[in-house]
Design a protein around this motif. Structure first.
Motif, PDB file in Angstrom:
ATOM      1  N   THR A 162       8.462  -7.161  -4.126  1.00  0.00           N
ATOM      2  CA  THR A 162       7.476  -7.272  -5.196  1.00  0.00           C
ATOM      3  C   THR A 162       6.693  -5.978  -5.397  1.00  0.00           C
ATOM      4  OG1 THR A 162       5.899  -8.228  -3.639  1.00  0.00           O
ATOM      5  CG2 THR A 162       7.247  -9.761  -4.938  1.00  0.00           C
ATOM      6  N   ASP A 163       6.798  -5.021  -4.454  1.00  0.00           N
ATOM      7  CA  ASP A 163       6.152  -3.714  -4.622  1.00  0.00           C
ATOM      8  C   ASP A 163       7.050  -2.840  -5.487  1.00  0.00           C
ATOM      9  OD1 ASP A 163       4.031  -4.405  -2.973  1.00  0.00           O
ATOM     10  OD2 ASP A 163       5.042  -3.657  -1.167  1.00  0.00           O
ATOM     11  N   LEU A 164       6.524  -2.320  -6.585  1.00  0.00           N
ATOM     12  CA  LEU A 164       7.308  -1.504  -7.502  1.00  0.00           C
ATOM     13  C   LEU A 164       7.278  -0.033  -7.089  1.00  0.00           C
ATOM     14  CD1 LEU A 164       6.134  -3.101 -10.875  1.00  0.00           C
ATOM     15  CD2 LEU A 164       8.142  -3.671  -9.501  1.00  0.00           C
TER      16      LEU A 164
END
Length: 173
Positions: A162-164
């Protein structure tokens, strides 16, 4: 998994054929396979998948998007992207393994079945999607607990995060 047929692919020498199968009327077995399409001589079939009635072929020339007619015969689209061996459909998208995307990355591409960029060539819009800094063949892709997960030969299992990333590039034309 086609609309009314089961599809399977086979390779013999430099010839790759896609077969369609149906269930016998009494449901006791499968009918004999019948050729539904073929790849150009020399192109190697690496994987086959189905989603929403469409058939996807992974070859050494790229992903081929196929549409079946009422008889189950396939209209095979032009190759796009890179080598692919596996597919996973979700909503209007299909993820596909993208072996050796570039000299440092391998991972998944994603095509949008709502948008054909070339109707005649049957090519859905696609882009690289989830990549890892490693090399290897993407052997499988699946959705697990709402995350896309894929396996890279010799490198391991990777899951969507979920970390871009901090930045990216977009080429358009």
């Amino acid at each position: 998994e086609g609309k009314a047929h089961i599809y399977a692919g086979g390779q013999s020498g430099d010839q790759a054929l896609i077969y369609k199968l149906t269930v016998k009327d009494d449901a006791s077995a499968l009918d004999a396979p019948v050729v539904a399409g073929e790849l150009p001589d020399g192109e190697t079939l690496l994987g086959i998948g189905g989603y929403l009635g469409f058939i996807l072929l992974g070859t050494d020339a790229g992903v081929r998007f196929c549409i079946s007619d009422s008889n189950g015969d396939l209209s095979i689209g032009s190759p796009q992207a890179g080598e692919a061996r596996c597919f996973e459909g979700q909503e209007n998208f299909v993820w596909f393994g993208w072996d050796q995307y570039d000299s440092t990355s391998t991972g998944l591409g994603r095509m949008d079945l709502r948008v054909l960029t070339d109707d005649e060539a049957q090519t859905p819009a696609y882009a690289s999607d989830l990549m890892v800094t490693d090399q290897g063949n993407v052997l499988d892709v699946a959705t697990f607990q709402n995350l896309t997960v894929f396996a890279v030969s010799g490198a391991g299992i990777y899951a969507q995060d979920t970390d871009l990333v901090a930045s990216g590039t977009l080429d358009s034309g």
